[in-house]
Scaffold this active site. Structure first.
Site, short mmCIF file in Angstrom:
data_model
loop_
_atom_site.label_atom_id
_atom_site.label_comp_id
_atom_site.label_asym_id
_atom_site.label_seq_id
_atom_site.Cartn_x
_atom_site.Cartn_y
_atom_site.Cartn_z
N SER A 1 8.14 -9.71 -9.16
CA SER A 1 8.96 -9.15 -8.09
C SER A 1 10.34 -8.78 -8.64
CB SER A 1 9.03 -10.16 -6.94
OG SER A 1 9.53 -9.58 -5.77
N ASP B 1 0.21 -3.74 -2.70
CA ASP B 1 1.50 -4.42 -2.66
C ASP B 1 2.36 -3.81 -1.55
OD1 ASP B 1 4.09 -5.45 -3.16
OD2 ASP B 1 3.72 -5.57 -5.31
N HIS C 1 1.02 -8.36 -3.39
CA HIS C 1 2.21 -8.55 -4.21
C HIS C 1 2.18 -9.86 -5.00
CE1 HIS C 1 6.40 -8.25 -5.39
NE2 HIS C 1 6.71 -9.39 -4.78
#
Length: 458
Positions: free
Chosen positions: A263, A355, A390
């Protein structure tokens, strides 16, 4: 081995034959899980024996997480002609997963009915195991397990920290970090492990990497002591200090250091890999991130871009926040994205194509084009997974499509949509982790394989 007894059952006067059949089955069913202690990324075999041929059974996993919430997974099976069920080979006929899924009892764990919404399972105390109780029940149950007596049960321990791994808190240079050293004298290759925008010192991935022979430094860079005491965000030097501490450690091979970022941690990794004069990486792994950022900006300026584009935030019908559009469309201005054409170490991108937090797929395609134009695309490997979200984590971590998320510097809590479909996401986690370990070993050990630490002395 499970607790059970196999004493003879005699038919008392007036007892119905069906009840006798149930009693006989209850006293003779055996349950085993091998290994009953292992690393969290290690497969186990769940075997039920001693049941009546063809009988319907439910196998259930139950876990209480460190925050006190209860999780469960379960599957329905029919015993075979010998009265056995092998979860690794036999198909589930329903439950929280279906088909042949050796580890479905872990990756399909979900909060029990009545739990608060938005839970995410994360191990914070890595010095204790994840404890899971595997049980087998008669019939095809979907609820009311607490009111039923299992035919047999086994307690299983799943560890992130292998025997001999050393945990060393690091405060040198103002850092808030933990170094994990593998068993043995070393020296070992090293890795700097960065999580994302939630902050905190998250250790479970770093210690698992150390359990596989790679010394890893888990770093808190958003909610670390300096930020808490001064209110000021860290600068780029903070990351360079962490790298230098790792490089100079006497049990670290200073010329064999990698970074792994997920991330926002991936954004930081891209920037350091290309522009830092201090950080010299042997390789880098980036999961679910983007190269789009203010190239000359600080961490605070990088984060401010998201606030400036807050109008691109979407909220779906479930009131879940979708952030993936904040840096879309991918800009053409070179000041707004890391020039990955200048990267000089092998780069592995792990992408969930569903994602909903970052435009990881679009970013990976743009990076691929940039590196092809620059002539360094031979350094790039992309693992792209359809229907994965994600949060691509170590294997058998329960899939979290959406969860509560608190910004590291605010009290506001969102229900963040991470994306992914449970089965596809779980497959992606298992495949990606295996390939990440291979990538790191090839680049940090030069092809030699140290192998995972043994759990035989747990």
């Amino acid at each position: 081995m499970s607790r059970c007894s196999c004493a003879a059952v005699t038919e008392p006067q007036g007892v119905h034959l069906t009840q006798l059949r149930m009693d006989r089955e209850r006293c003779c069913v055996r349950l085993s899980v091998q290994p009953s202690r292992g690393l969290v990324d290690e497969k186990f075999v769940v075997l039920v024996e001693g049941a009546l041929p063809g009988v319907q059974l439910t196998v259930r996993a139950a876990h209480q997480s460190e925050d006190g919430h209860s999780w469960e997974a379960f599957a329905h099976y029919n015993a075979n002609a010998t009265g056995a069920v092998n979860v690794a080979k036999d198909p589930s006929l329903g439950g929280t997963y279906s088909g042949v899924e050796p580890m479905g009892l872990l990756w399909s764990l979900r909060p029990v009915p009545g739990s608060i919404p938005g839970l995410r399972m994360r191990k914070m105390n890595i010095q204790t195991p994840m404890v899971v109780t595997i049980s087998v029940y008669q019939g095809q149950l979907t609820e009311g397990f607490v009111d039923e007596v299992p035919l047999a049960s086994v307690v299983v321990e799943r560890w992130y920290m292998a025997p001999g791994v050393r945990r060393i808190p690091i405060t040198e240079g103002g850092l808030t970090a933990t170094l994990f050293l593998p068993p043995g004298p070393g020296p070992f290759p090293g890795l700097l492990d960065l999580w994302g925008g939630g902050g905190q010192l998250v250790e479970y991935r770093a210690v698992l990497l150390a359990s596989h022979g790679i010394a890893s430094l888990a770093l808190d860079y958003l909610t670390n002591k300096m930020v808490v005491e001064t209110g000021k965000m860290v600068d780029n030097q903070y990351f360079e200090t962490a790298y230098s501490v790792l490089r100079e450690h006497p049990q670290i091979l200073g010329s064999r250091i990698a970074m792994l970022g997920l991330s926002f941690g991936a954004s930081v990794t891209f920037k350091l890999a290309v522009y830092s004069q201090v950080v010299k990486l042997r390789c880098a792994v980036c999961i679910g991130g983007s190269h789009v950022q203010l190239v000359e900006g600080s961490v605070e300026q990088m984060l401010s871009v998201f606030n400036e584009h807050a109008n691109k935030t979407r909220i779906n019908e479930k009131n879940e926040v979708i952030w993936r559009d904040l840096v879309l469309p991918i800009p053409t201005d070179p000041k707004l994205k890391v020039d990955v054409g200048r990267i000089r170490c092998p780069l592995l991108l792990v992408v969930g194509e569903d994602d909903q937090s970052w435009p990881a797929h679009e970013s990976a395609m743009d990076m691929k084009e940039m590196m092809e134009r620059a002539g360094n695309s031979n350094l790039l490997t992309i693992l792209s997974y359809p229907n994965a979200g994600h949060l691509i984590e170590p294997p058998y971590t329960p899939h979290t499509r959406a969860s509560r998320f608190r910004e590291f510097r605010g009290n506001q809590t969102f229900m963040a949509l991470w994306g992914g479909e449970m089965v596809a996401h779980s497959r992606a986690q298992e495949d990606a982790w295996r390939k990440i370990l291979v990538f790191l070993r090839e680049n940090l050990y030069g092809g030699s394989n140290p192998g995972p630490a043994s759990l035989s002395n747990l």
